[in-house]
Design an enzyme around this catalytic site. Structure first.
Site, short mmCIF file in Angstrom:
data_model
loop_
_atom_site.label_atom_id
_atom_site.label_comp_id
_atom_site.label_asym_id
_atom_site.label_seq_id
_atom_site.Cartn_x
_atom_site.Cartn_y
_atom_site.Cartn_z
N PHE A 153 0.86 -1.19 0.00
CA PHE A 153 0.00 0.00 0.00
C PHE A 153 0.89 1.24 0.00
O PHE A 153 0.64 2.21 0.72
CB PHE A 153 -0.93 -0.02 1.22
N PHE A 253 -7.79 11.92 1.47
CA PHE A 253 -8.26 11.63 0.10
C PHE A 253 -9.58 12.32 -0.22
O PHE A 253 -10.43 11.77 -0.90
CB PHE A 253 -8.31 10.11 -0.15
N LEU A 254 -9.72 13.53 0.32
CA LEU A 254 -10.87 14.35 -0.02
C LEU A 254 -10.39 15.67 -0.62
O LEU A 254 -11.01 16.70 -0.43
CB LEU A 254 -11.71 14.62 1.23
N GLY A 257 -9.35 17.90 -7.21
CA GLY A 257 -8.30 18.26 -8.15
C GLY A 257 -8.66 17.86 -9.57
O GLY A 257 -9.84 17.69 -9.90
N GLY A 261 -4.43 10.01 -11.03
CA GLY A 261 -3.61 9.36 -12.05
C GLY A 261 -2.66 8.40 -11.36
O GLY A 261 -2.94 7.92 -10.26
N CYS A 264 -1.18 3.16 -10.13
CA CYS A 264 -2.06 2.17 -9.46
C CYS A 264 -3.55 2.40 -9.67
O CYS A 264 -4.25 1.52 -10.15
CB CYS A 264 -1.76 2.17 -7.96
N LYS A 267 -5.07 1.73 -13.23
CA LYS A 267 -4.90 0.32 -13.61
C LYS A 267 -5.75 -0.60 -12.71
O LYS A 267 -6.42 -1.49 -13.20
CB LYS A 267 -3.40 0.00 -13.46
N ARG A 332 2.90 8.35 -15.30
CA ARG A 332 1.86 7.43 -15.75
C ARG A 332 0.46 7.97 -15.43
O ARG A 332 0.17 8.32 -14.30
CB ARG A 332 2.06 6.04 -15.13
C1 UDX Z 1 -1.72 4.73 -4.48
C2 UDX Z 1 -2.20 4.24 -3.10
O1 UDX Z 1 -2.35 5.36 -2.22
C3 UDX Z 1 -1.23 3.23 -2.55
O2 UDX Z 1 -1.70 2.74 -1.30
C4 UDX Z 1 -1.18 2.10 -3.56
O3 UDX Z 1 -0.55 0.99 -3.15
C5 UDX Z 1 -0.61 2.64 -4.87
O4 UDX Z 1 -1.50 3.64 -5.34
P1 UDX Z 1 0.02 6.53 -5.40
O5 UDX Z 1 -0.52 6.17 -6.75
O6 UDX Z 1 1.49 6.58 -5.21
O7 UDX Z 1 -0.52 5.47 -4.30
O8 UDX Z 1 -0.53 7.96 -5.02
P2 UDX Z 1 -1.68 8.59 -4.12
O9 UDX Z 1 -1.06 9.50 -3.14
O10 UDX Z 1 -2.61 7.57 -3.59
O11 UDX Z 1 -2.43 9.49 -5.21
C6 UDX Z 1 -3.05 8.90 -6.35
C7 UDX Z 1 -3.72 9.96 -7.19
O12 UDX Z 1 -4.84 10.52 -6.54
C8 UDX Z 1 -2.83 11.14 -7.56
O13 UDX Z 1 -3.08 11.49 -8.90
C9 UDX Z 1 -3.27 12.24 -6.62
O14 UDX Z 1 -3.05 13.53 -7.14
C10 UDX Z 1 -4.76 11.93 -6.52
N1 UDX Z 1 -5.37 12.42 -5.27
C11 UDX Z 1 -5.02 11.87 -4.07
C12 UDX Z 1 -6.33 13.42 -5.32
O15 UDX Z 1 -6.65 13.94 -6.41
N2 UDX Z 1 -6.92 13.82 -4.17
C13 UDX Z 1 -6.61 13.28 -2.97
O16 UDX Z 1 -7.21 13.69 -1.96
C14 UDX Z 1 -5.62 12.28 -2.91
#
Ligand code: UDX
Length: 454
Positions: A153, A253-254, A257, A261, A264, A267, A332
């Site tokens: 994670f 995660f609220l 934006g 992308g 993970c 996909k 990516r």
């Molecule tokens: C994610 C998961 O968090 C991680 O646990 C998993 O194993 C792999 O995928 P990651 O892709 O590195 O990690 O980035 P993350 O910080 O989760 O952000 C993912 C995307 O969501 C980014 O594009 C980010 O900009 C976007 N995001 C995240 C938002 O738009 N708003 C948020 O509040 C949080």
């Protein structure tokens, strides 16, 4: 305890380095000779804060090695981790491509020594662990082994901390022997009282997809609420706080934006949708999330064009940030890859800067002028667009920016500025899920000083 980590991509390299930091002997294996040669020379194939030092220290300590030879390290290992890529299959239907996982299983089978746990760390569809078991049993009927699932994670940019201080460790295993090895591996985390959850192979595999799909849903939910905020004059930052403080919802995660992308979420959501269809248990919420997020990236280009007066033909746009999020060089599924080409097609010239992503971005964004720093992008530009919230963009010298620009327009798709500060500096400001605002003198030329964008 000896570990063989198959695959030195993001997950394999970070996990291998962190396990060696725990004190285990780790050999990271990859078929890519250039990558291994570079790693031996201390060069990281990815940008991840703290990784270079972590790798360097453990290599010097004799706990971490790199090689292209799979057989030797697998023969001596107590645990072999499969951490190879599972990209979206090229057929475009959302399948996770398991070619590399199965190829690794075949090779591992030929080299197993004494009792070994073969652990899938790659994100794999439910049922893959059992297939890996079958492949190994068929190739090596007498091998003494178990298969386990141990999804990661790790967030890019915070991966080392996420590994060392996880919220939980998920382990799918079927035998006490396998569970004991995995428990031992994560014993160093017991000090932090990290929960290690033991479950079946299938449950662990699905837990990973469910976690990512849920987070992607949370982001997409707040993004749609942001649209409604713009249309009604509400403020999405305050709504997010207002709901996030409810313990059942949670604050993280609220952040609204330009759409999620990365390597993970896009996909894994697609793969979950596909599995749902195959299993006749459709995941309609996640199906919608995927569609809404794809559309959102395109809508962001329209938003930029609207904020620049309805046309960008012949105009220059200063783009700050290209990677899908800060503290990574990963491009990516970055929103920039969808947004920038639309702006160019609409007649704009794009000047861009990203602290780490430009080497990779140059392969994808051919028409863009890549600049040396944020201020360099602004030279004679008609607007600044913030696409990624790198720290260095959070407190730009707005007076300096204004002097460089042809028009003081700031479009902030990550909400990293306070509208009142930007307006006080003489800019028109458009963000996400908040009213667009303009300074009083600009309002003389526009019908309203405060207008909803949407
Ligand atoms: C994610 C998961 O968090 C991680 O646990 C998993 O194993 C792999 O995928 P990651 O892709 O590195 O990690 O980035 P993350 O910080 O989760 O952000 C993912 C995307 O969501 C980014 O594009 C980010 O900009 C976007 N995001 C995240 C938002 O738009 N708003 C948020 O509040 C949080």
């Amino acid at each position: 305890m000896r570990i063989a980590m198959i695959g030195t991509g993001y997950v394999g390299l970070v996990s291998g380095a962190c396990f060696s930091e725990f004190g285990y002997h780790v050999t990271c294996v990859d078929k890519d000779e250039r990558k291994i040669t570079a790693l031996k020379a201390g060069k990281m194939p990815i940008y991840e804060p703290g990784l270079e030092d972590l790798v360097g220290n453990n290599v010097r300590g004799g706990r971490l090695e790199f090689t292209t030879d799979l057989a030797g390290p697998v023969a001596k290992a107590d645990a072999v981790f499969i951490a190879v890529g599972t990209p979206t299959d090229r057929r475009g239907e959302g399948y996770a491509d398991l070619t590399y996982v199965f190829a690794a299983a075949e090779e591992i089978a030929q080299s197993l020594g004494d009792y070994t746990v073969v652990v899938t760390k790659s994100t794999v569809p439910v049922g893959t662990g059992r297939k890996v078991h079958k492949i190994i049993s068929e190739k090596a009927p007498r091998a003494d082994f178990d298969v386990a699932s141990n999804p990661e994670f790790l967030r890019e940019g915070a991966a080392i901390n996420d590994f060392m201080r996880p919220d939980r460790v998920v382990v799918g295993a079927e035998t006490d022997r396998a569970r004991a090895v995995l428990r031992d591996l994560y014993r160093p985390l017991f000090l932090n009282e990290t929960p290690v959850l033991m479950m079946s192979l299938e449950t662990a595999e699905l837990t990973k997809y469910a976690a990512n799909a849920f987070l992607a849903t949370k982001i997409t939910f707040i993004n749609e609420i942001a649209d409604l905020c713009e249309a009604t004059g509400a403020d999405v930052q305050e709504v997010a706080r207002g709901i996030g403080l409810d313990g059942r919802i949670g604050k993280k995660f609220l952040h609204a934006g330009p759409g999620y992308g990365g390597s993970c979420f896009p996909k894994d959501t697609l793969a979950l949708v596909h599995q749902g269809k195959e299993a006749n248990a459709r995941q309609r919420i996640v199906e919608t999330v995927v569609a809404v997020n794809d559309e959102r990236k395109l809508q962001m280009a329209d938003r930029i064009i609207a904020a620049m007066g309805g046309s960008v033909a012949g105009k220059t746009i200063a783009v700050l940030g290209l990677t899908f999020k800060p503290n990574t060089d990963d491009m990516r599924d970055a929103p920039s890859l969808a947004i920038v080409p639309i702006l160019e097609k609409a007649g704009a010239t794009v000047r861009a800067f990203d602290p780490e992503g430009m080497t990779e971005a140059k392969h994808h964004l051919k028409g863009v002028t890549f600049c040396d720093n944020a201020y360099d992008t602004m030279q004679d530009a008609d607007a600044i667009v913030i696409l990624t919230e790198w720290n260095e963009f959070r407190s730009l010298d707005l007076a300096r920016a204004k002097a460089l620009l042809r028009a003081p327009v700031l479009i902030d798709l990550r909400n990293i500025y306070r509208p009142e500060d930007v307006v006080a500096a003489g800019f028109s400001y458009t963000s996400v899920g908040r009213r667009s605002v303009s300074p009083p003198q600009a309002s003389a030329r526009r019908p309203r000083s405060v207008s909803a964008v949407g």
